[in-house]
Design a protein around this motif. Sequence first.
Motif, PDB file in Angstrom:
ATOM      1  N   TRP A  37       0.851  -1.181   0.000  1.00 40.54           N
ATOM      2  CA  TRP A  37       0.000   0.000   0.000  1.00 40.54           C
ATOM      3  C   TRP A  37       0.893   1.238   0.000  1.00 40.54           C
ATOM      4  O   TRP A  37       1.790   1.371   0.830  1.00 40.54           O
ATOM      5  CB  TRP A  37      -0.919   0.030   1.216  1.00 40.54           C
ATOM      6  N   PHE A  38       0.639   2.136  -0.963  1.00 45.70           N
ATOM      7  CA  PHE A  38       1.367   3.394  -1.045  1.00 45.70           C
ATOM      8  C   PHE A  38       0.411   4.544  -0.768  1.00 45.70           C
ATOM      9  O   PHE A  38      -0.607   4.693  -1.449  1.00 45.70           O
ATOM     10  CB  PHE A  38       1.963   3.601  -2.447  1.00 45.70           C
ATOM     11  N   ASP A  39       0.737   5.359   0.236  1.00 47.62           N
ATOM     12  CA  ASP A  39       0.040   6.625   0.386  1.00 47.62           C
ATOM     13  C   ASP A  39       0.449   7.503  -0.801  1.00 47.62           C
ATOM     14  O   ASP A  39       1.410   7.180  -1.514  1.00 47.62           O
ATOM     15  CB  ASP A  39       0.410   7.287   1.714  1.00 47.62           C
ATOM     16  N   PRO A  40      -0.261   8.617  -1.056  1.00 47.89           N
ATOM     17  CA  PRO A  40       0.032   9.426  -2.252  1.00 47.89           C
ATOM     18  C   PRO A  40       1.516   9.760  -2.416  1.00 47.89           C
ATOM     19  O   PRO A  40       2.158  10.258  -1.488  1.00 47.89           O
ATOM     20  CB  PRO A  40      -0.808  10.688  -2.021  1.00 47.89           C
ATOM     21  N   HIS A  41       2.036   9.423  -3.604  1.00 48.72           N
ATOM     22  CA  HIS A  41       3.397   9.746  -4.051  1.00 48.72           C
ATOM     23  C   HIS A  41       4.499   8.990  -3.308  1.00 48.72           C
ATOM     24  O   HIS A  41       5.681   9.250  -3.563  1.00 48.72           O
ATOM     25  CB  HIS A  41       3.652  11.256  -3.938  1.00 48.72           C
ATOM     26  N   GLU A  42       4.160   8.073  -2.419  1.00 50.10           N
ATOM     27  CA  GLU A  42       5.209   7.350  -1.699  1.00 50.10           C
ATOM     28  C   GLU A  42       6.068   6.514  -2.640  1.00 50.10           C
ATOM     29  O   GLU A  42       7.278   6.378  -2.424  1.00 50.10           O
ATOM     30  CB  GLU A  42       4.600   6.443  -0.624  1.00 50.10           C
ATOM     31  N   ASN A  43       5.467   5.955  -3.684  1.00 52.46           N
ATOM     32  CA  ASN A  43       6.226   5.090  -4.586  1.00 52.46           C
ATOM     33  C   ASN A  43       7.318   5.855  -5.330  1.00 52.46           C
ATOM     34  O   ASN A  43       8.342   5.286  -5.708  1.00 52.46           O
ATOM     35  CB  ASN A  43       5.287   4.410  -5.588  1.00 52.46           C
ATOM     36  N   THR A  44       7.118   7.169  -5.540  1.00 53.26           N
ATOM     37  CA  THR A  44       8.124   7.966  -6.254  1.00 53.26           C
ATOM     38  C   THR A  44       9.123   8.619  -5.303  1.00 53.26           C
ATOM     39  O   THR A  44      10.123   9.179  -5.753  1.00 53.26           O
ATOM     40  CB  THR A  44       7.450   9.067  -7.088  1.00 53.26           C
ATOM     41  N   ARG A  45       8.871   8.546  -4.007  1.00 55.09           N
ATOM     42  CA  ARG A  45       9.744   9.196  -3.020  1.00 55.09           C
ATOM     43  C   ARG A  45      10.766   8.252  -2.417  1.00 55.09           C
ATOM     44  O   ARG A  45      11.601   8.670  -1.616  1.00 55.09           O
ATOM     45  CB  ARG A  45       8.899   9.830  -1.908  1.00 55.09           C
TER      46      ARG A  45
END
Length: 237
Positions: A37-45
């Motif tokens: 589960w990724f909160d908003p934009h976590e995958n790019t951070r």
Amino acid sequence: MSLACPSCRQPMHSRQFAARESGFIELDLCFACQGLWFDPHENTRLAPQAVNELFELLHEHRGDASHPLAPRLRCTRCTRELARGFDVAQGGRYVTWRCAQRHGRFSTFGSFMVEKGFVRHLTAQEISALAARVDTVRCTGCGGPINIRTQDACPWCHSAISLLDAKAVEKALERHSTEALRTAQSQTPDALADALVALERQRMNEQREQASTWSSVGSDVDLLSAGLDLLWGMFRR
């Protein structure tokens, strides 16, 4: 308090990973459903070393008992049904489930690997060699079954048949040897097919007290798990 998995609704495992800018990001994983589960934009951070650590974590849990995703996935925050969609990245097309209220998104481990460019498409020769040994493979992008003898792409997410990519993993892990990489790149289609089948058989044997009996008919190769094992062996030499 642990978040409930969008699929099985059991508590997810929380782990901290380094953020690209500074500090840490707390990701929630369900190893039984093989999803994140990724909160908003976590995958790019995620920082590069965080992707490295996450890759190691997925490999450690590659033998965990798993089950198919539920027909309907629900948001970890508002419990509303997630919308199934597709994204395209360097590794190709992959499935993702998003909350309409923008609370975040759910991705399978395979989709995460596709997003980060860890995969490559199998060649026609490699697919033919694998089809001579097994009937079905699981899509790296969504985990769906592909009848490798009659289908040249995933019928669920339409991704090409792919395997974790040695070059991408080399860059992500930064722990490699030129000799090992050259060996991986020079593998013949038959050698790659044999390696995938052998690794999947070993993984299944580890999960069961009694060894599985493999034959051409009815065999099923998980390309994500097999690819993790194949590449991990190379870079750990």
